[in-house]
Design a protein around this motif. Structure first.
Motif, PDB file in Angstrom:
ATOM      1  N   VAL A 224       0.843  -1.203   0.000  1.00 54.19           N
ATOM      2  CA  VAL A 224       0.000   0.000   0.000  1.00 54.19           C
ATOM      3  C   VAL A 224       0.876   1.250   0.000  1.00 54.19           C
ATOM      4  O   VAL A 224       0.577   2.230  -0.699  1.00 54.19           O
ATOM      5  N   PHE A 225       1.968   1.222   0.779  1.00 57.11           N
ATOM      6  CA  PHE A 225       2.877   2.368   0.789  1.00 57.11           C
ATOM      7  C   PHE A 225       3.428   2.632  -0.613  1.00 57.11           C
ATOM      8  O   PHE A 225       3.461   3.774  -1.072  1.00 57.11           O
ATOM      9  N   GLY A 226       3.865   1.587  -1.281  1.00 60.37           N
ATOM     10  CA  GLY A 226       4.401   1.740  -2.626  1.00 60.37           C
ATOM     11  C   GLY A 226       3.359   2.264  -3.599  1.00 60.37           C
ATOM     12  O   GLY A 226       3.654   3.109  -4.454  1.00 60.37           O
ATOM     13  N   PHE A 227       2.123   1.783  -3.458  1.00 65.81           N
ATOM     14  CA  PHE A 227       1.041   2.261  -4.319  1.00 65.81           C
ATOM     15  C   PHE A 227       0.801   3.756  -4.115  1.00 65.81           C
ATOM     16  O   PHE A 227       0.708   4.525  -5.077  1.00 65.81           O
ATOM     17  N   LEU A 228       0.721   4.187  -2.866  1.00 72.62           N
ATOM     18  CA  LEU A 228       0.456   5.592  -2.575  1.00 72.62           C
ATOM     19  C   LEU A 228       1.578   6.495  -3.075  1.00 72.62           C
ATOM     20  O   LEU A 228       1.335   7.554  -3.671  1.00 72.62           O
ATOM     21  N   ILE A 229       2.819   6.091  -2.845  1.00 71.23           N
ATOM     22  CA  ILE A 229       3.956   6.899  -3.279  1.00 71.23           C
ATOM     23  C   ILE A 229       3.967   7.044  -4.797  1.00 71.23           C
ATOM     24  O   ILE A 229       4.147   8.139  -5.343  1.00 71.23           O
ATOM     25  N   ALA A 230       3.776   5.924  -5.491  1.00 72.23           N
ATOM     26  CA  ALA A 230       3.831   5.959  -6.956  1.00 72.23           C
ATOM     27  C   ALA A 230       2.657   6.732  -7.542  1.00 72.23           C
ATOM     28  O   ALA A 230       2.823   7.475  -8.520  1.00 72.23           O
ATOM     29  N   VAL A 231       1.458   6.589  -6.971  1.00 75.08           N
ATOM     30  CA  VAL A 231       0.295   7.304  -7.489  1.00 75.08           C
ATOM     31  C   VAL A 231       0.467   8.810  -7.330  1.00 75.08           C
ATOM     32  O   VAL A 231       0.245   9.587  -8.268  1.00 75.08           O
ATOM     33  N   VAL A 232       0.879   9.239  -6.146  1.00 72.90           N
ATOM     34  CA  VAL A 232       1.060  10.674  -5.908  1.00 72.90           C
ATOM     35  C   VAL A 232       2.141  11.246  -6.818  1.00 72.90           C
ATOM     36  O   VAL A 232       1.969  12.310  -7.438  1.00 72.90           O
ATOM     37  N   SER A 233       3.268  10.550  -6.917  1.00 69.59           N
ATOM     38  CA  SER A 233       4.372  11.048  -7.735  1.00 69.59           C
ATOM     39  C   SER A 233       3.986  11.097  -9.208  1.00 69.59           C
ATOM     40  O   SER A 233       4.300  12.074  -9.907  1.00 69.59           O
ATOM     41  N   SER A 234       3.307  10.067  -9.692  1.00 67.05           N
ATOM     42  CA  SER A 234       2.889  10.053 -11.097  1.00 67.05           C
ATOM     43  C   SER A 234       1.864  11.141 -11.374  1.00 67.05           C
ATOM     44  O   SER A 234       1.923  11.815 -12.415  1.00 67.05           O
ATOM     45  N   TYR A 235       0.926  11.316 -10.461  1.00 65.17           N
ATOM     46  CA  TYR A 235      -0.087  12.361 -10.650  1.00 65.17           C
ATOM     47  C   TYR A 235       0.558  13.744 -10.715  1.00 65.17           C
ATOM     48  O   TYR A 235       0.228  14.557 -11.589  1.00 65.17           O
ATOM     49  N   LEU A 236       1.458  14.027  -9.791  1.00 66.66           N
ATOM     50  CA  LEU A 236       2.118  15.334  -9.795  1.00 66.66           C
ATOM     51  C   LEU A 236       2.965  15.521 -11.045  1.00 66.66           C
ATOM     52  O   LEU A 236       3.087  16.635 -11.558  1.00 66.66           O
ATOM     53  N   GLY A 237       3.556  14.437 -11.532  1.00 69.22           N
ATOM     54  CA  GLY A 237       4.312  14.535 -12.775  1.00 69.22           C
ATOM     55  C   GLY A 237       3.425  14.831 -13.966  1.00 69.22           C
ATOM     56  O   GLY A 237       3.748  15.673 -14.805  1.00 69.22           O
ATOM     57  N   PHE A 238       2.279  14.158 -14.038  1.00 72.55           N
ATOM     58  CA  PHE A 238       1.370  14.355 -15.173  1.00 72.55           C
ATOM     59  C   PHE A 238       0.734  15.741 -15.157  1.00 72.55           C
ATOM     60  O   PHE A 238       0.351  16.252 -16.216  1.00 72.55           O
ATOM     61  N   THR A 239       0.594  16.343 -13.992  1.00 75.30           N
ATOM     62  CA  THR A 239      -0.051  17.656 -13.895  1.00 75.30           C
ATOM     63  C   THR A 239       0.965  18.784 -13.777  1.00 75.30           C
ATOM     64  O   THR A 239       0.595  19.903 -13.403  1.00 75.30           O
ATOM     65  N   THR A 240       2.214  18.517 -14.101  1.00 73.81           N
ATOM     66  CA  THR A 240       3.255  19.542 -14.004  1.00 73.81           C
ATOM     67  C   THR A 240       3.049  20.622 -15.065  1.00 73.81           C
ATOM     68  O   THR A 240       2.654  20.347 -16.199  1.00 73.81           O
ATOM     69  N   SER A 241       3.349  21.840 -14.666  1.00 77.27           N
ATOM     70  CA  SER A 241       3.300  22.974 -15.595  1.00 77.27           C
ATOM     71  C   SER A 241       4.406  23.958 -15.208  1.00 77.27           C
ATOM     72  O   SER A 241       5.171  23.707 -14.286  1.00 77.27           O
ATOM     73  N   ARG A 242       4.520  25.043 -15.909  1.00 76.49           N
ATOM     74  CA  ARG A 242       5.473  26.117 -15.630  1.00 76.49           C
ATOM     75  C   ARG A 242       6.927  25.683 -15.795  1.00 76.49           C
ATOM     76  O   ARG A 242       7.796  26.095 -15.059  1.00 76.49           O
ATOM     77  N   GLY A 243       7.195  24.802 -16.739  1.00 74.92           N
ATOM     78  CA  GLY A 243       8.566  24.493 -17.130  1.00 74.92           C
ATOM     79  C   GLY A 243       9.388  23.832 -16.042  1.00 74.92           C
ATOM     80  O   GLY A 243       8.886  23.049 -15.234  1.00 74.92           O
TER      81      GLY A 243
END
Length: 282
Positions: A224-243
């Protein structure tokens, strides 16, 4: 009289306006936080659904397992060794007062396997792997590589996010086991130096009180820890903006939010483990 009332009314409005603005800011912040939680939860749910559908991108998952696991192993082993040595010294200082030095190996092993090992390993993974996922996917977003993948008829979400999520769910329990045994070995080094205890006696005492009900639930919760870490990190990566500024922010927020979710979920999972395994509390 009217002028006096007008003056008092103006004063009240001037006093109340800052308070209303504070309330508005707090409300906006709460709504934004709830919106972010909902977006992350939706992202994770979509990842679960997509993980069950072919194609499964096995080669990409194996590549990430190597990247996350093999390259994180030295950090995990060194940290586990250091934690085992420190815990052994602190445990000895406490148990010597009661003449219970013989319980040091067992106490150390139980503490590491049940809680210290899984939580520490997850936080280290959030710091090393989580930041890397957020920065890598974020850089692909701002350089339009994700758009190029989608233009090539590649499912960027599955190829980039789902493979990393599955890989980290597999890797985190393995790293936790490494952390546990490195910590127990570190405790043996400390005991051998201080008391000259043999390795046969140390490991016999260390595992004398350990059961499968201690090892399996504590290790499996790191999935579960691995799932949460990867989901949050991937989401923040996909929603990145401002270069590049946004890439750095995504990397930092991945570590912070991932670590917070690990700690909060650990409290919940421990209560669940105690419910299904009452013997663990003994």
């Amino acid at each position: 009289m009217n002028s006096a009332r007008t003056g008092i009314g103006a004063t009240l409005v001037a006093v109340q306006t800052p308070q209303l603005s504070v309330v508005d800011r707090v409300g906006f912040g709460a709504i934004s936080a709830l919106e972010a939680v909902g977006a992350i939860a939706s992202f994770g749910g979509r990842a679960v659904v997509e993980a069950l559908r072919p194609p499964y991108e096995a080669r990409e998952i194996l590549r990430h397992i190597f990247q996350f696991g093999y390259r994180s192993a030295p950090l995990i082993l060194i940290a586990g060794l250091a934690i085992g040595i420190v815990l052994s010294m602190h445990t000895r200082a406490s148990l010597e007062r009661f003449g219970a030095e013989a319980m040091i190996p067992a106490g150390l092993a139980i503490a590491l396997i049940r809680e210290t090992g899984p939580l520490t390993a997850a936080l280290l993974v959030a710091g090393r792997v989580g930041a890397g996922i957020g920065a890598e996917i974020g850089a692909m977003r701002v350089t339009e590589q994700i758009d190029a993948l989608e233009a090539s008829a590649v499912d960027a979400f599955k190829y980039l996010a789902v493979t990393r999520i599955l890989a980290l769910m597999i890797v985190t329990p393995l790293l936790t086991i490494m952390m546990d045994f490195a910590g127990i070995f570190g405790g043996y080094i400390a005991e051998a130096v201080v008391s000259g205890m043999s390795w046969q006696l140390y490991f016999e005492r260390a595992f004398s009180y350990i059961a499968y009900s201690d090892i399996i639930p504590a290790t499996m919760k790191t999935v579960v820890f691995g799932f949460l870490i990867a989901v949050v990190s991937s989401y923040l990566g996909f929603t990145t903006s401002r270069g590049t500024e946004g890439v750095g922010e995504a990397s930092t927020r991945s570590v912070v939010i991932g670590s917070m979710l690990v700690i909060v979920s650990d409290v919940i999972l421990v209560k669940i483990i105690f419910f299904f395994y009452p013997s663990v509390t003994g």
